[in-house]
Write a protein that holds these residues in place. Structure first.
Motif, PDB file in Angstrom:
ATOM      1  N   UNK B 332       0.843  -1.190   0.000  1.00 59.43           N
ATOM      2  CA  UNK B 332       0.000   0.000   0.000  1.00 59.43           C
ATOM      3  C   UNK B 332       0.879   1.240   0.000  1.00 59.43           C
ATOM      4  N   UNK B 333       0.307   2.358   0.412  1.00 57.87           N
ATOM      5  CA  UNK B 333       0.982   3.648   0.241  1.00 57.87           C
ATOM      6  C   UNK B 333       2.019   3.998   1.282  1.00 57.87           C
ATOM      7  N   UNK B 334       2.875   3.044   1.622  1.00 58.68           N
ATOM      8  CA  UNK B 334       3.857   3.281   2.680  1.00 58.68           C
ATOM      9  C   UNK B 334       5.251   2.895   2.194  1.00 58.68           C
ATOM     10  N   UNK B 376      15.620   2.272  13.684  1.00 59.52           N
ATOM     11  CA  UNK B 376      14.573   3.190  13.239  1.00 59.52           C
ATOM     12  C   UNK B 376      14.628   3.317  11.725  1.00 59.52           C
ATOM     13  N   UNK B 377      13.521   3.765  11.165  1.00 58.47           N
ATOM     14  CA  UNK B 377      13.478   4.052   9.736  1.00 58.47           C
ATOM     15  C   UNK B 377      12.788   5.404   9.538  1.00 58.47           C
ATOM     16  N   UNK B 378      12.914   5.912   8.332  1.00 49.44           N
ATOM     17  CA  UNK B 378      12.155   7.102   7.949  1.00 49.44           C
ATOM     18  C   UNK B 378      11.021   6.611   7.057  1.00 49.44           C
ATOM     19  N   UNK B 379       9.826   7.132   7.275  1.00 54.77           N
ATOM     20  CA  UNK B 379       8.685   6.617   6.526  1.00 54.77           C
ATOM     21  C   UNK B 379       7.945   7.738   5.807  1.00 54.77           C
ATOM     22  N   UNK B 380       7.790   7.553   4.503  1.00 55.12           N
ATOM     23  CA  UNK B 380       6.926   8.441   3.725  1.00 55.12           C
ATOM     24  C   UNK B 380       5.665   7.656   3.410  1.00 55.12           C
ATOM     25  N   UNK B 381       4.516   8.245   3.693  1.00 59.90           N
ATOM     26  CA  UNK B 381       3.278   7.534   3.369  1.00 59.90           C
ATOM     27  C   UNK B 381       2.361   8.435   2.548  1.00 59.90           C
ATOM     28  N   UNK B 382       1.652   7.793   1.648  1.00 60.86           N
ATOM     29  CA  UNK B 382       0.903   8.505   0.603  1.00 60.86           C
ATOM     30  C   UNK B 382      -0.589   8.235   0.730  1.00 60.86           C
ATOM     31  N   UNK B 383      -1.367   9.233   0.275  1.00 58.85           N
ATOM     32  CA  UNK B 383      -2.816   9.060   0.326  1.00 58.85           C
ATOM     33  C   UNK B 383      -3.418   9.635  -0.949  1.00 58.85           C
TER      34      UNK B 383
END
Lengths: 130, 407
Positions: B332-334, B376-383
Motif C-alpha cells: 500500500x501507500x507506505x 529506526x526508519x524514515x517513513x513516507x506515506x501517501x494518500x
C-alpha cells in the motif's frame, strides 16, 4: 538548509572529541532512548581535587545527540562534582549553540541524562562508603 | 484516474507553507488530513443541531441522534457488515483491539491457550494480547516474516493448531507496506476453531474492505487515518460474538436497567458504548465515509499504487537509500527506508526544513524493527491527495540532505 546543522555541529558529529573508554572511570553511565535509538555511554575520571580530569564517550545516534555529547565532554573538563550537578538543560543547549526546537530537545540533552545517571550512581557509592 | 488537483482543493491544509516551502504531507499513515466536507459536517452539527444523543425527546437531540446513528449505517455499508449492530464506535483502533482483549479475550482465553500474532504487528496489536496472556497464563506465538517483508505463510500450518484460540494480524503493515492475504489466513484460523481479528488501521482508509468477503470475526480501524476526525474508531464484530461477550466499560447508555446490586445490558451496539460518545466525531467519520465512497476506494487504491511505484523508483535510484519491504505491487501507500548513515531523526528534521513531513522512528513496531536489524526508519506515506510531483520533491530534498550531511 538549516541553522541547526551548522558547521561546528557537523564537525563534532564527524569527528567526535574524547571518543573511547577510560581504564577505570570514577563516573560511568548510559543514556538511551529506545524510541529513536540514541545511545550514549559517558565516562569521567576525577583528579585528586575532585575535578573532571578526563572524559570519554561512545555512542550511536543522530547528529544532534552525538554532536551535543562531543561538545559536552569538552565543556565539563575541569569542573567539580558540585559544578557538574549544577549543569542545567539550558547550559547544554547554550554549549550546543544551535536552534534546537522542542522536537529535538531530547536528542540534544542526551549527554546531560547520562551525566545525571552517572552522578546518581556516584553519590550512592559515596554514601555506601561512609 | 483520480482528479487529484480537485481533491487537493478539498484539503485546505495542503495549501500552507512550512519553512517557506509548500507543504508536502507524507505522513497520512500516522494520521490523514481532513477535507472541507468533514470539517463542514462537524461545524454544521455544532452550529445547528448539537445536543446529547439517545433518549432526548426534543428536536435537537433527535437530530443529533439521527446524524450519529446514520454515521453508523454509513460505516456498516462501507465495510459491508451484515447489520448496523455489528459496528461499535470506539476511540480508535487501539481501543477496538483492547475491547476485544478485555471482553472476548477474558472469557475465552485460558491457561495454555495460544494467541497467534505476526512479526509485523503494530504495538497496538501486540500489547493488549501480552496483558491478556499474562493475566490468563496464555502464550503468544508469532508468525515470522521473510527477508523480503512478506508473512512467511509456509509456517502458518505449523503454528496453527487447536491450542490457538485467536489469530490477530494486520491487513497492511504500517512499516513494510505489505498487503496481507487476509482471506487465506482467516480460513486457516477457522479450520482450527480460532477466531480472526484483523487490524484494519492501514487498510480500511486505502482499499476496498468487505468483512463478509474476508470472513474475519473482528475488524478494528480508526477514523482519523481515513479523512475523519480523531477520537472516533470502529470495531466491527460478528453479531453472534458480540451478543455473548460481556460489556467493556460500564456506565450510562450501555445499560437497560440498573438495580443497586446489578444491571442488565443494552442491545447491540450500545452495550459496548458507555457514556456520552464522540457524537460530532462520529458524524465527522460518517462524512469521511461519504467522501471516500464518492471518490471510490478502488480508484484511491489504484492512485496510491501508481504514486508509490513511482516514488519507489525515484527513491531507490538514490545512492545509499534502502527501502524495507516488498516491491510496489505488493504494498500500500507506505515506504519506509534508511538513507546512508543518516539517522532518521536528522533526516525527518532536514526534510521538514524543505517543507516535507515524514515520520522517523520505529513507527510503533519495535519487534519488527529488531527483526529487520534496524533501530529506526524514515517513513513516507501517501494518500489520495499525494502526487508524483511530491515524490519528486522528496527525492530532490534527499539529494540535498546527502550533500549537506552525507558522510
Amino acid at each position: 538548509m538549516s541553522d541547526l546543522y551548522k558547521e561546528h555541529i557537523l564537525d563534532h558529529y564527524a569527528n567526535p572529541r574524547n571518543w573511547g573508554r577510560l581504564d577505570s572511570p570514577d563516573i560511568a553511565a548510559d543514556a538511551d532512548d529506545p524510541s529513536c535509538g540514541d545511545q550514549v555511554h559517558l565516562e569521567i575520571d576525577l583528579d585528586s581535587d575532585g575535578r573532571v580530569a578526563q572524559v570519554a564517550f561512545e555512542g550511536e545516534g543522530c547528529i544532534i545527540s552525538m554532536a551535543s555529547t562531543s561538545l559536552f565532554t569538552e565543556y565539563i573538563k575541569g569542573k567539580t562534582i558540585a559544578e557538574l550537578e549544577a549543569i542545567s538543560e539550558e547550559d547544554v543547549l547554550r554549549v550546543l549553540d544551535a536552534p534546537v526546537g522542542s522536537g529535538r530537545r531530547r536528542c540534544a540533552l542526551t549527554p546531560l541524562r547520562a551525566l545525571q545517571a552517572g552522578l546518581r550512581k556516584y553519590r550512592r557509592r559515596a554514601q555506601g562508603d561512609d | 484516474m483520480l482528479d487529484v488537483e480537485r481533491i487537493r482543493r478539498d484539503f485546505p491544509i495542503l495549501c500552507r507553507q512550512v519553512h517557506g516551502k509548500p507543504l508536502v504531507f507524507l505522513d497520512s499513515a500516522a494520521s490523514s488530513q481532513k477535507p472541507l466536507q468533514v470539517l463542514a459536517a462537524m461545524e454544521e452539527t455544532y452550529r445547528q443541531c448539537y445536543a446529547n444523543v439517545h433518549r432526548g425527546v426534543y428536536t435537537l437531540s433527535e437530530e443529533a441522534t439521527c446524524s450519529y446513528e446514520e454515521a453508523r449505517d454509513k460505516v456498516a455499508s462501507f465495510i459491508n457488515a451484515r447489520a448496523r449492530e455489528e459496528i461499535i464506535f470506539t476511540r480508535n483502533t487501539t481501543e477496538s483491539i483492547n475491547l476485544v482483549a478485555y471482553t472476548w479475550g477474558r472469557t475465552h482465553i485460558g491457561p495454555g491457550d495460544r494467541i497467534l500474532l505476526t512479526e509485523m504487528e503494530h504495538h497496538s496489536n501486540i500489547v493488549p494480547w501480552q496483558l491478556l496472556a499474562q493475566e490468563k497464563g496464555a502464550e503468544l506465538v508469532y508468525l515470522p516474516i521473510t527477508d523480503e517483508g512478506f508473512l512467511d505463510l509456509d509456517r502458518l500450518d505449523d503454528l496453527l493448531d487447536e491450542r490457538v484460540k485467536l489469530v490477530a494480524f494486520t491487513m497492511m503493515s504500517n512499516v513494510l507496506g505489505t498487503i496481507i492475504p487476509v482471506k487465506e489466513i482467516v480460513e486457516k484460523a477457522h479450520q482450527v476453531g480460532a477466531i480472526a481479528l484483523v487490524d484494519g488501521a492501514q487498510a480500511v482508509p486505502h482499499m476496498p474492505v468487505d468483512v463478509q468477503d474476508l470472513g474475519c470475526d473482528f475488524l478494528a480501524f480508526s477514523g482519523h487515518k481515513m479523512c475523519g476526525p480523531t477520537g472516533i474508531g470502529v470495531l466491527y464484530g460478528r453479531e453472534e460474538l458480540l451478543e455473548e461477550m460481556p460489556p467493556f466499560l460500564g456506565g450510562g447508555d450501555m445499560i437497560r436497567r440498573v438495580e443497586l446490586d446489578h444491571s442488565t445490558w443494552n442491545d447491540l451496539p450500545w452495550k459496548f458504548e458507555a457514556g456520552t460518545p464522540a457524537i460530532v466525531e462520529g458524524i465527522g467519520l460518517g462524512a469521511a465515509v461519504d467522501y471516500l465512497t464518492e471518490i471510490g476506494m478502488e480508484a484511491i487504491a489504484a492512485h496510491e499504487q501508481e504514486v508509490v511505484a513511482y516514488a519507489m523508483e525515484r527513491l531507490s535510484a538514490l545512492p545509499g537509500l534502502k527501502i524495507v519491504g516488498p516491491p510496489a505491487e505488493h504494498r500500500g501507500g507506505v515506504i519506509a527506508f534508511t538513507f546512508r548513515n543518516i539517522h532518521p531523526h536528522d533526516l525527518a528534521h532536514l526534510l521538514d526544513l524543505e517543507g516535507i513531513a515524514v515520520r522517523a522512528g520505529h513507527h510503533c513496531a519495535q519487534p519488527l524493527h529488531r527483526r529487520l536489524g534496524l533501530v529506526a526508519t524514515t517513513r513516507a506515506s501517501f494518500y489520495l491527495y499525494n502526487t508524483s510531483e511530491e515524490a519528486d520533491r522528496l527525492a530532490e530534498a534527499l539529494e540535498k540532505v546527502a550533500r549537506i550531511v552525507g558522510k
